[in-house]
Write an enzyme that holds these catalytic residues in place. Sequence first.
Site, mmCIF file in Angstrom:
data_model
loop_
_atom_site.group_PDB
_atom_site.id
_atom_site.type_symbol
_atom_site.label_atom_id
_atom_site.label_comp_id
_atom_site.label_asym_id
_atom_site.label_seq_id
_atom_site.Cartn_x
_atom_site.Cartn_y
_atom_site.Cartn_z
ATOM 1 N N ASP A 12 -15.752 17.975 -14.893
ATOM 2 C CA ASP A 12 -14.318 17.640 -14.944
ATOM 3 C C ASP A 12 -13.902 16.972 -13.643
ATOM 4 O O ASP A 12 -13.156 17.548 -12.842
ATOM 5 C CB ASP A 12 -13.496 18.910 -15.224
ATOM 6 N N LYS A 34 -21.327 18.337 -19.609
ATOM 7 C CA LYS A 34 -20.214 17.937 -20.478
ATOM 8 C C LYS A 34 -19.397 16.846 -19.804
ATOM 9 O O LYS A 34 -18.907 17.020 -18.689
ATOM 10 C CB LYS A 34 -19.305 19.129 -20.790
ATOM 11 N N ASP A 61 -17.388 15.327 -24.883
ATOM 12 C CA ASP A 61 -16.286 16.137 -25.422
ATOM 13 C C ASP A 61 -15.055 15.245 -25.622
ATOM 14 O O ASP A 61 -14.126 15.276 -24.824
ATOM 15 C CB ASP A 61 -16.007 17.270 -24.419
ATOM 16 N N LEU A 62 -15.076 14.455 -26.696
ATOM 17 C CA LEU A 62 -13.953 13.535 -26.944
ATOM 18 C C LEU A 62 -13.003 14.065 -28.012
ATOM 19 O O LEU A 62 -11.937 13.511 -28.232
ATOM 20 C CB LEU A 62 -14.475 12.158 -27.362
ATOM 21 N N LYS A 63 -13.409 15.077 -28.742
ATOM 22 C CA LYS A 63 -12.566 15.691 -29.779
ATOM 23 C C LYS A 63 -11.958 14.611 -30.673
ATOM 24 O O LYS A 63 -10.724 14.448 -30.754
ATOM 25 C CB LYS A 63 -11.456 16.546 -29.160
ATOM 26 N N ASP A 66 -9.078 11.141 -36.322
ATOM 27 C CA ASP A 66 -8.453 9.918 -36.842
ATOM 28 C C ASP A 66 -8.805 9.831 -38.328
ATOM 29 O O ASP A 66 -9.360 10.787 -38.889
ATOM 30 C CB ASP A 66 -8.984 8.695 -36.052
ATOM 31 N N THR A 70 -12.420 5.407 -39.116
ATOM 32 C CA THR A 70 -12.387 5.174 -37.666
ATOM 33 C C THR A 70 -13.303 6.152 -36.932
ATOM 34 O O THR A 70 -14.047 5.778 -36.018
ATOM 35 C CB THR A 70 -10.933 5.309 -37.158
ATOM 36 N N THR A 116 -7.507 26.142 -27.031
ATOM 37 C CA THR A 116 -7.169 27.378 -26.306
ATOM 38 C C THR A 116 -5.787 27.297 -25.662
ATOM 39 O O THR A 116 -5.226 28.309 -25.266
ATOM 40 C CB THR A 116 -8.212 27.669 -25.194
ATOM 41 N N GLN A 188 -7.741 29.464 -17.419
ATOM 42 C CA GLN A 188 -8.296 29.983 -18.665
ATOM 43 C C GLN A 188 -7.519 31.239 -19.060
ATOM 44 O O GLN A 188 -7.328 32.135 -18.243
ATOM 45 C CB GLN A 188 -9.789 30.337 -18.495
ATOM 46 N N GLY A 208 -17.365 25.265 -15.949
ATOM 47 C CA GLY A 208 -16.972 24.240 -14.996
ATOM 48 C C GLY A 208 -16.804 24.797 -13.605
ATOM 49 O O GLY A 208 -17.764 24.928 -12.842
ATOM 50 N N ARG A 209 -15.556 25.171 -13.260
ATOM 51 C CA ARG A 209 -15.209 25.514 -11.884
ATOM 52 C C ARG A 209 -16.017 26.636 -11.231
ATOM 53 O O ARG A 209 -16.263 26.551 -10.021
ATOM 54 C CB ARG A 209 -13.704 25.782 -11.801
#
Length: 237
Positions: A12, A34, A61-63, A66, A70, A116, A188, A208-209
């Site tokens: 991130d 990711k 991770d584009l989620k 559409d 597409t 979330t 979170q 991540g962090r």
Amino acid sequence: MNPQDRLIVALDVPCRDDAMGYVDSLLPEVRQFKVGLELFCAEGRPLLDEIRDRGGRVFLDLKLHDIPNTVESAARILHHSGVWMTNVHASGGPDMMRAAREAFPEEQLLAVTVLTSLDQRTVNEFWGTEYGIEQIVQRWAVAAQEEGLNGVVCSPREIEPVRRAAGSQFTVVTPGIRPRWAASGDDQRRVTTPRQAVFNGADYLVIGRPITGAESPKDAAGKIVKELRDEAGDYDG
Ligand code: C5P
């Protein structure tokens, strides 16, 4: 599964140099990374190629969400880009999920269920539904499975309900992971330890962090893998 293979480190960060700094310091102990919206918008496909050329696997991770046509076109490009894992919103519906599956046939295609960041009240009032988040997640997990998707991304609290609804062969990927020694839960809302998440049935952990924010990301990742290997620790309960 080898504990090392469960770990996906969330990059991130806003640019290539930051991202590759983490990739280079974490490989080969961590193999999966990711790439989310911010980094992909900034750097695009060349970054995916660079991570892959170094020996890493990319969870993009584009989620996607559409109309089916597409999403199918985008998923086909991701397939040809050598992406290992990607995702679509289950709320796009069964036709959209099926179209994505056809265009991304071999690797891990996951459904995102309820973000979330949404709470029960927002879901009920904004979506106009009486269903609980857990019920929605279960319904969408089953729908994703029926359309041939490999699994879902869900919060730690939904791991067990998804397993009950979709069985043991369905892939479960969860963020919201905090080792006991990590500073805080950051933003979170509900967190669990790596071992507890695996104990509850998660296959892959997106972290991540706790890793990228550590003094030594490599040591933090190594510690998490060791904790996953270690049979003696206790669980959260
Ligand atoms: O919190 P951490 O840095 O470990 O976040 C890893 C991933 O978890 C993020 O890339 C994001 O996809 C997800 N996340 C989430 N809910 C939040 C914060 C992050 O699902 N509130």
